[in-house]
Design a protein around this motif. Structure first.
Motif, PDB file in Angstrom:
ATOM      1  N   ASP A 151       0.836  -1.190   0.000  1.00 42.14           N
ATOM      2  CA  ASP A 151       0.000   0.000   0.000  1.00 42.14           C
ATOM      3  C   ASP A 151       0.879   1.253   0.000  1.00 42.14           C
ATOM      4  N   PHE A 152       0.651   2.135  -0.981  1.00 38.70           N
ATOM      5  CA  PHE A 152       1.444   3.362  -1.063  1.00 38.70           C
ATOM      6  C   PHE A 152       1.371   4.155   0.243  1.00 38.70           C
ATOM      7  N   ALA A 153       0.227   4.058   0.930  1.00 45.78           N
ATOM      8  CA  ALA A 153       0.063   4.819   2.176  1.00 45.78           C
ATOM      9  C   ALA A 153       1.126   4.445   3.212  1.00 45.78           C
ATOM     10  N   GLU A 154       1.711   3.250   3.078  1.00 45.21           N
ATOM     11  CA  GLU A 154       2.715   2.794   4.049  1.00 45.21           C
ATOM     12  C   GLU A 154       4.133   3.105   3.567  1.00 45.21           C
ATOM     13  N   ALA A 155       4.271   3.811   2.431  1.00 48.29           N
ATOM     14  CA  ALA A 155       5.596   3.956   1.795  1.00 48.29           C
ATOM     15  C   ALA A 155       6.630   4.580   2.727  1.00 48.29           C
ATOM     16  N   ARG A 156       6.243   5.629   3.435  1.00 44.07           N
ATOM     17  CA  ARG A 156       7.240   6.311   4.278  1.00 44.07           C
ATOM     18  C   ARG A 156       7.705   5.417   5.407  1.00 44.07           C
ATOM     19  N   ALA A 157       6.723   4.779   6.065  1.00 44.22           N
ATOM     20  CA  ALA A 157       7.079   3.893   7.182  1.00 44.22           C
ATOM     21  C   ALA A 157       7.934   2.738   6.661  1.00 44.22           C
ATOM     22  N   ALA A 158       7.588   2.230   5.460  1.00 46.08           N
ATOM     23  CA  ALA A 158       8.331   1.094   4.907  1.00 46.08           C
ATOM     24  C   ALA A 158       9.771   1.498   4.605  1.00 46.08           C
ATOM     25  N   ARG A 159       9.954   2.686   4.009  1.00 47.99           N
ATOM     26  CA  ARG A 159      11.315   3.157   3.700  1.00 47.99           C
ATOM     27  C   ARG A 159      12.135   3.275   4.975  1.00 47.99           C
ATOM     28  N   SER A 160      11.482   3.827   6.003  1.00 50.08           N
ATOM     29  CA  SER A 160      12.200   4.015   7.264  1.00 50.08           C
ATOM     30  C   SER A 160      12.559   2.658   7.885  1.00 50.08           C
ATOM     31  N   ASP A 161      11.614   1.719   7.828  1.00 50.57           N
ATOM     32  CA  ASP A 161      11.861   0.386   8.399  1.00 50.57           C
ATOM     33  C   ASP A 161      13.013  -0.307   7.669  1.00 50.57           C
ATOM     34  N   VAL A 162      12.948  -0.275   6.320  1.00 54.29           N
ATOM     35  CA  VAL A 162      14.002  -0.955   5.553  1.00 54.29           C
ATOM     36  C   VAL A 162      15.349  -0.260   5.788  1.00 54.29           C
ATOM     37  N   ALA A 163      15.336   1.078   5.856  1.00 56.38           N
ATOM     38  CA  ALA A 163      16.605   1.800   6.073  1.00 56.38           C
ATOM     39  C   ALA A 163      17.217   1.405   7.416  1.00 56.38           C
ATOM     40  N   SER A 164      16.380   1.296   8.459  1.00 58.23           N
ATOM     41  CA  SER A 164      16.977   0.960   9.765  1.00 58.23           C
ATOM     42  C   SER A 164      17.454  -0.490   9.785  1.00 58.23           C
ATOM     43  N   ARG A 165      16.763  -1.351   9.036  1.00 56.07           N
ATOM     44  CA  ARG A 165      17.242  -2.748   8.947  1.00 56.07           C
ATOM     45  C   ARG A 165      18.557  -2.804   8.176  1.00 56.07           C
ATOM     46  N   ILE A 166      18.673  -1.972   7.150  1.00 53.50           N
ATOM     47  CA  ILE A 166      19.930  -1.942   6.381  1.00 53.50           C
ATOM     48  C   ILE A 166      21.083  -1.576   7.324  1.00 53.50           C
ATOM     49  N   TRP A 167      20.830  -0.567   8.146  1.00 56.96           N
ATOM     50  CA  TRP A 167      21.877  -0.153   9.104  1.00 56.96           C
ATOM     51  C   TRP A 167      22.269  -1.340   9.989  1.00 56.96           C
ATOM     52  N   LEU A 168      21.256  -2.038  10.507  1.00 56.87           N
ATOM     53  CA  LEU A 168      21.517  -3.159  11.429  1.00 56.87           C
ATOM     54  C   LEU A 168      22.264  -4.296  10.734  1.00 56.87           C
ATOM     55  N   HIS A 169      21.805  -4.659   9.543  1.00 60.88           N
ATOM     56  CA  HIS A 169      22.438  -5.769   8.817  1.00 60.88           C
ATOM     57  C   HIS A 169      23.884  -5.413   8.449  1.00 60.88           C
ATOM     58  N   LEU A 170      24.093  -4.152   8.041  1.00 64.69           N
ATOM     59  CA  LEU A 170      25.464  -3.741   7.693  1.00 64.69           C
ATOM     60  C   LEU A 170      26.351  -3.793   8.942  1.00 64.69           C
ATOM     61  N   ALA A 171      25.803  -3.309  10.080  1.00 70.02           N
ATOM     62  CA  ALA A 171      26.601  -3.282  11.311  1.00 70.02           C
ATOM     63  C   ALA A 171      27.006  -4.698  11.712  1.00 70.02           C
ATOM     64  N   TRP A 172      26.069  -5.654  11.666  1.00 74.29           N
ATOM     65  CA  TRP A 172      26.384  -7.043  12.037  1.00 74.29           C
ATOM     66  C   TRP A 172      27.374  -7.668  11.056  1.00 74.29           C
ATOM     67  N   ALA A 173      27.312  -7.235   9.790  1.00 72.51           N
ATOM     68  CA  ALA A 173      28.216  -7.807   8.786  1.00 72.51           C
ATOM     69  C   ALA A 173      29.570  -7.110   8.798  1.00 72.51           C
ATOM     70  N   GLY A 174      29.725  -6.068   9.622  1.00 72.44           N
ATOM     71  CA  GLY A 174      31.002  -5.342   9.688  1.00 72.44           C
ATOM     72  C   GLY A 174      31.225  -4.453   8.471  1.00 72.44           C
ATOM     73  N   ILE A 175      30.154  -4.178   7.718  1.00 70.68           N
ATOM     74  CA  ILE A 175      30.307  -3.333   6.512  1.00 70.68           C
ATOM     75  C   ILE A 175      30.091  -1.874   6.908  1.00 70.68           C
ATOM     76  N   ARG A 176      31.026  -1.025   6.480  1.00 74.68           N
ATOM     77  CA  ARG A 176      30.927   0.377   6.880  1.00 74.68           C
ATOM     78  C   ARG A 176      30.710   1.285   5.684  1.00 74.68           C
ATOM     79  N   MET A 177      30.059   2.428   5.962  1.00 73.74           N
ATOM     80  CA  MET A 177      29.832   3.375   4.862  1.00 73.74           C
ATOM     81  C   MET A 177      31.096   4.185   4.605  1.00 73.74           C
ATOM     82  N   ASP A 178      31.916   4.347   5.639  1.00 77.71           N
ATOM     83  CA  ASP A 178      33.071   5.242   5.463  1.00 77.71           C
ATOM     84  C   ASP A 178      34.387   4.583   5.874  1.00 77.71           C
ATOM     85  N   GLY A 179      34.535   3.317   5.624  1.00 73.42           N
ATOM     86  CA  GLY A 179      35.806   2.681   5.974  1.00 73.42           C
ATOM     87  C   GLY A 179      35.839   1.246   5.496  1.00 73.42           C
ATOM     88  N   PRO A 180      37.002   0.587   5.607  1.00 73.74           N
ATOM     89  CA  PRO A 180      37.097  -0.802   5.164  1.00 73.74           C
ATOM     90  C   PRO A 180      36.250  -1.694   6.057  1.00 73.74           C
TER      91      PRO A 180
END
Ligand code: CMP
Length: 499
Positions: free
Chosen positions: A286-315
């Motif tokens: 539902d398009f009505a959920e788009a903002r919440a969905a983007r925010s949810d996926v973005a915070s999960r991306i942060w979490l998954h990257l952190a657990w995988a040791g992947i950084r935005m600004d470093g090796p």
């Protein structure tokens, strides 16, 4: 005077139409049936008298009889107008535009048709029932119409735009739309003059129809409300793209709002010397959920990257999944355990002892890690990938209860209570999990019995949250305290029996 069989025939038709109107549930058909019955019934009165004064202007000279005839004529014309409006509506909405989508637009045209027909009936009454010369009235009303027309010039423009829009029907109430990339919101209603939209901020925006008629409209609800939001992520170029893409994909897959029938996609947008820009695309209901969905996926991306040791600004850093030695893995796990709710009650030393005891497994997508009903004396901590918790129901069907990702654990119910596995847990992507067996936990539990109630509290809180979301597999009692006490007793008994 017409022959009796004709009169009887017309009377029967009138009765049949009235009766039909009672049985018809459709509003347009009912109005048509009753309109026809009323008009035919009144016409029957003329047929009976053998005269049609309404058309012939034969008004009696006696004032009382004259008034009666005029009243009858007036009602006859009004009935004819009613029938004409019903018939025109029927022709418009059943024959010409049967699929008209916009109730507001339909109402607009229907109102316009009624006004025109009743104005015509008004002039007919003046001319025929009251024997008035209407050319003068028409001339005066023409002047009045011009004056009113000039005064309402802008509003008329809106009405005409509204009419065009109602035929085109680009949206209807309830749809989410974007107008010219500037206004975005949900349509509340459309009327003669404007469309009311509730924006994301909750404000009501009233957009004139003439503006909408000229604008580019994106209807997010047509033909269905599905939507594909995107999240852009920039990651240090020293992380190989295939690893970064796998982690980003599992982050999107783990979000409950993401539709599973159309899998999410990750693409590289730009390949830079120091960074790579990725785009994560996923489909939601539902398009009505788009903002919440983007925010949810973005915070999960942060979490998954952190657990995988992947950084935005470093090796990339050593992570529990990709450590090169056991010592490195244990250090990474020890750090990671501070972020796992179940292990919060443990002291620093207990956590570092435990970190060295986990056995790491890399499991391919599609594998089952625990099966419902089996006995089990170990639990698993996830550090990479996504797993699905599946419940086999008594009616033979399987239901996906939830998805689990990095930092979450499963199998703790059997490990801590000795009960059979309450659900099946399978890997949706390639995963990395860390297994903790009962024998590894027992020494810590024996050294600090108070841990049983602390762990029970964490478990009870988790189950209560699952129950509140309607996802609990084991139904907890009413309060978290009583449930924690029950689990604590199970844990104590279970570990005592193991000692
Ligand atoms: P266990 O019963 O040992 O094995 C199956 C596991 O699935 C269970 O422990 C929990 O860890 C996990 N599980 C069961 N139900 C849910 C749920 N509703 N949400 C999340 N995890 C669950």
């Amino acid at each position: 005077m017409l022959p009796a069989p004709v009169l009887v025939g017309v009377a029967l038709v009138v009765l049949a139409l009235v009766a039909a109107g009672f049985y018809v549930h459709d509003r347009l058909n009912r109005r048509l049936a009753w309109g026809a019955a009323l008009w035919l019934g009144l016409t029957l009165g003329y047929l009976r008298s053998g005269d049609l004064p309404v058309l012939l202007n034969r008004l009696p000279s006696d004032p009382l009889a004259r008034a009666a005839v005029q009243a009858y004529d007036t009602v006859w014309w009004v009935a004819l107008a009613w029938l004409a409006v019903a018939a025109l509506n029927f022709i418009l909405w059943r024959w010409l535009f049967p699929g008209a989508r916009q109730p507001g637009g339909r109402k607009l045209i229907a109102d316009l048709v009624s006004v025109l027909v009743y104005v015509a009936a008004f002039f007919a009454i003046l001319a025929f029932a009251f024997d008035q010369e209407i050319s003068g009235v028409l001339a005066t009303s023409g002047v009045v119409a011009i004056v009113i027309g000039l005064a309402l010039q802008t509003s008329l423009g809106e009405i005409v735009s509204g009419l065009f829009m109602s035929v085109e029907a680009p949206y209807r109430a309830g749809d989410w739309i974007t107008i010219d990339d500037t206004v975005e919101g949900q349509v509340l209603e459309t009327n003669w003059r404007a469309t009311r939209i509730r924006t994301w901020a909750g404000d009501i925006r009233i957009v004139p129809n003439s503006v909408i008629a000229r604008a580019q409209i994106v209807n997010h609800y047509f033909p269905d409300p599905h939507h594909t939001p995107i999240v852009d992520v920039t990651i240090d170029a020293r992380t190989p793209p295939d690893r970064a893409m796998a982690v980003l994909l599992s982050a999107a897959l783990a979000a409950p709002c993401v539709r599973h029938d159309t899998p999410p996609r990750v693409i590289i947008r730009t390949l830079g010397q120091t960074t790579i820009d990725y785009r994560v695309e996923f489909v939601i209901d539902d398009f009505a959920e788009a903002r919440a969905a983007r925010s949810d996926v973005a915070s999960r991306i942060w979490l998954h990257l952190a657990w995988a040791g992947i950084r935005m600004d470093g090796p990339p850093l050593a992570s529990p999944a990709n450590a090169e030695s056991e010592a490195e893995r244990s250090a990474a796990l020890e750090k990671a355990l501070t972020r796992v709710s179940l292990f919060e009650p443990l002291s620093f030393d207990e956590r570092s002892t435990l970190a060295g005891r986990f056995k790491t497994h890399k499991v391919a997508a599609g594998s089952t890690l625990v099966s419902q009903g089996d006995g089990g004396d170990s639990m698993f901590l996830i550090s990479e990938g996504v797993l699905v918790v599946r419940k086999h129901r008594a009616d033979g069907t399987d239901t996906d209860v939830t998805r689990l990702g990095p930092g979450e654990f499963f199998g703790e119910m059997s490990l801590l209570t000795g009960e059979p596995r309450s659900a099946t847990v399978a890997a949706l992507t390639d995963v990395c999990v860390h297994e903790l067996a009962k024998d590894d936990l027992s020494p810590i539990m024996a050294a600090r019995p108070v841990l049983a109630s602390a762990l029970a509290r964490v478990l009870a809180t988790r189950q209560m949250a699952l129950a509140a979301a309607g996802k609990a597999i084991i139904h907890p009692p009413e309060t978290c305290e009583s449930y924690a006490e029950r689990i604590s007793a199970w844990i104590t008994t279970f570990f005592r029996s193991a000692a």
